[in-house]
Write a protein that holds these residues in place. Sequence first.
Motif, PDB file in Angstrom:
ATOM      1  N   ALA A   1     -11.914   4.333  10.875  1.00  0.00           N
ATOM      2  CA  ALA A   1     -12.215   3.762   9.558  1.00  0.00           C
ATOM      3  C   ALA A   1     -13.253   2.650   9.743  1.00  0.00           C
ATOM      4  O   ALA A   1     -13.386   2.088  10.836  1.00  0.00           O
ATOM      5  N   LYS A   2     -14.006   2.376   8.653  1.00  0.00           N
ATOM      6  CA  LYS A   2     -15.059   1.351   8.743  1.00  0.00           C
ATOM      7  C   LYS A   2     -14.634   0.105   7.965  1.00  0.00           C
ATOM      8  O   LYS A   2     -14.345   0.206   6.763  1.00  0.00           O
TER       9      LYS A   2
ATOM     10  N   MET B   1      -7.770  -2.313   0.184  1.00  0.00           N
ATOM     11  CA  MET B   1      -8.397  -1.548   1.261  1.00  0.00           C
ATOM     12  C   MET B   1      -9.238  -2.481   2.116  1.00  0.00           C
ATOM     13  O   MET B   1     -10.062  -3.225   1.586  1.00  0.00           O
ATOM     14  N   ILE B   2      -8.999  -2.462   3.423  1.00  0.00           N
ATOM     15  CA  ILE B   2      -9.781  -3.331   4.308  1.00  0.00           C
ATOM     16  C   ILE B   2     -10.712  -2.514   5.211  1.00  0.00           C
ATOM     17  O   ILE B   2     -11.612  -3.062   5.817  1.00  0.00           O
ATOM     18  N   ALA B   3     -10.450  -1.202   5.284  1.00  0.00           N
ATOM     19  CA  ALA B   3     -11.363  -0.316   6.025  1.00  0.00           C
ATOM     20  C   ALA B   3     -11.368   1.024   5.307  1.00  0.00           C
ATOM     21  O   ALA B   3     -10.305   1.540   4.955  1.00  0.00           O
ATOM     22  N   GLU B   4     -12.585   1.559   5.090  1.00  0.00           N
ATOM     23  CA  GLU B   4     -12.680   2.837   4.369  1.00  0.00           C
ATOM     24  C   GLU B   4     -12.728   3.990   5.367  1.00  0.00           C
ATOM     25  O   GLU B   4     -13.065   3.786   6.542  1.00  0.00           O
ATOM     26  N   ALA B   5     -12.416   5.195   4.868  1.00  0.00           N
ATOM     27  CA  ALA B   5     -12.450   6.366   5.738  1.00  0.00           C
ATOM     28  C   ALA B   5     -13.847   6.519   6.318  1.00  0.00           C
ATOM     29  O   ALA B   5     -14.842   6.337   5.617  1.00  0.00           O
ATOM     30  N   GLY B   6     -13.912   6.866   7.607  1.00  0.00           N
ATOM     31  CA  GLY B   6     -15.206   6.989   8.276  1.00  0.00           C
ATOM     32  C   GLY B   6     -15.778   8.387   8.222  1.00  0.00           C
ATOM     33  O   GLY B   6     -16.767   8.679   8.886  1.00  0.00           O
TER      34      GLY B   6
ATOM     35  N   SER C   1      -8.592   2.851  14.247  1.00  0.00           N
ATOM     36  CA  SER C   1      -8.226   4.232  14.609  1.00  0.00           C
ATOM     37  C   SER C   1      -6.714   4.336  14.679  1.00  0.00           C
ATOM     38  O   SER C   1      -6.104   4.033  15.701  1.00  0.00           O
ATOM     39  N   GLN C   2      -6.119   4.745  13.577  1.00  0.00           N
ATOM     40  CA  GLN C   2      -4.656   4.964  13.545  1.00  0.00           C
ATOM     41  C   GLN C   2      -4.407   6.410  13.158  1.00  0.00           C
ATOM     42  O   GLN C   2      -3.351   6.755  12.638  1.00  0.00           O
ATOM     43  N   HIS C   3      -5.406   7.248  13.336  1.00  0.00           N
ATOM     44  CA  HIS C   3      -5.346   8.634  12.861  1.00  0.00           C
ATOM     45  C   HIS C   3      -6.282   9.479  13.719  1.00  0.00           C
ATOM     46  O   HIS C   3      -7.142   8.943  14.421  1.00  0.00           O
TER      47      HIS C   3
ATOM     48  N   PRO D   1      -8.482   5.695   5.145  1.00  0.00           N
ATOM     49  CA  PRO D   1      -8.664   4.256   4.929  1.00  0.00           C
ATOM     50  C   PRO D   1      -7.438   3.466   5.406  1.00  0.00           C
ATOM     51  O   PRO D   1      -6.355   4.027   5.593  1.00  0.00           O
ATOM     52  N   ILE D   2      -7.632   2.168   5.565  1.00  0.00           N
ATOM     53  CA  ILE D   2      -6.545   1.276   6.025  1.00  0.00           C
ATOM     54  C   ILE D   2      -6.416   0.125   5.028  1.00  0.00           C
ATOM     55  O   ILE D   2      -7.419  -0.364   4.500  1.00  0.00           O
ATOM     56  N   PHE D   3      -5.198  -0.294   4.775  1.00  0.00           N
ATOM     57  CA  PHE D   3      -4.913  -1.292   3.749  1.00  0.00           C
ATOM     58  C   PHE D   3      -4.197  -2.506   4.340  1.00  0.00           C
ATOM     59  O   PHE D   3      -3.374  -2.352   5.256  1.00  0.00           O
TER      60      PHE D   3
END
Length: 437
Positions: free
Chosen positions: A45-46, A60-65, A38-40, A71-73
């Motif tokens: 993100a999952k 990409m290590i986490a996709e938009a939830g 959760s940076q947004h 997403p997070i990279f």
Amino acid sequence: MARGTFTGGIHPYEGKELSKDKPIKIVMPKGELVYPVSQHIGAPAKPVVRVGDHVLTGQMIAEAGGFVSAPIFATVSGTVKAIEPRRLATGAMCNSIIVENDEKYEEVEFKPMKPYEEMTAQDKIDAVRNAGVVGMGGAGFPTAVKFSPKEPDRIDYVIANCSECEPYLTSDYRRMIEEPELLLEGLKIAVSIFPNARGILAIEDNKPDAIAKFTELTKDEDKISVKAVKTKYPEGAERMLIYACTGREINSSMLPADAGCIVDNVDTLCAVCRAVKEGRPLMERIVTITGEAVENPQNYKVRIGTNYRELLEDAGLKSEPAKIISGGPMMGFAVFDLDVPTTKTASALTCLSSDEVSALEPSACINCARCVEVCPERLVPKNLADAVEHNDEKTFLAMYGMECCECGCCSFICPARRQLTQLIKGMRKIQLGKRKK
Ligand code: SF4
Ligand code: SF4
């Protein structure tokens, strides 16, 4: 050039001289990288990686939830060491992906992009969404969602928020001075998403060199202009900036798009440019490490996920800080644990010495009305705080307490040192929680 402004506001000590002339320094992470999901604003993100996976920089290590998510990279190459709750600068715990840096910085191959002039508006919005760009001024609202209002043809202005009115902070200023083309391209891309929009670079008049630079760079642009705004806190607050640039007003139940405006911060527009032109995800940001307790106040280009302590160790301390704030002294929050990661929304670490931290106890209100004079939302902070102290929600709401933008001007000016903003902020939080339910 006429200066735009708003009613109310304050002129706190700027403190910008500590770091404003320090060129951006690249700092490489030393230890593990921590990526909270959760940076947004919006759904967390999952994670799409597992412990033990090898990851590359830009993967990409986490996709938009969800639709309102991002997403997070990975910002380094290395191995996923753990996925577990870690502490954030706010003190809250958040599920996080931990990557052990192999210090090779091997990158994924970024998808080549078409020139943005040949892309549709939706292509550009998708590129911004896929890159995980969010509002980096602190709000963390996903930028692709901001770029998707119901009626795009009713957006008249995209405003680049170059005011940086928060005391001490100089990260946006350094970006403007060192990478002006990147910012300008980002703004041009954002403007090109909306058929009837024009771009405004809103810059406080305490940055005359930035105003001169962008005036020169935009002299042949027919859709972009520079707007000097008066140096006054909180000039950079969205509602104040929209008013200063366009004369349009919004309230807490409206979005800037309802007034035909989109507002984006400097780093965000730079990330938009990278996402659309290079297909590069959001992986870095500029962070100011400053304050009288810091040995070498600096502006750093930081990989998201880097530990705060590493930044402070690089800048050094000349005295024990009385208070460490994530962000600036007006809108930031106290940090009690430095072993927390730099996130997409982390703009600064301000280390104040004891002289700057007031130890004065609050006393009774003397009815001086100074809080009313400075409130940019034209509220009566004294009465709002009284209502909170009496737990009188009805009166708080009837006096438009929800319109408070939590700027801190009333607390700053109050000679009785009343914790006006804290009281109002607390009640707003309760009311927002009730609305969500
Ligand atoms: S009441 Fe809210 S908006 Fe008004 S000065 Fe205080 S913190 Fe700022
Ligand atoms: S500024 Fe402080 S002392 Fe003055 S009216 Fe407001 S609350 Fe009272």
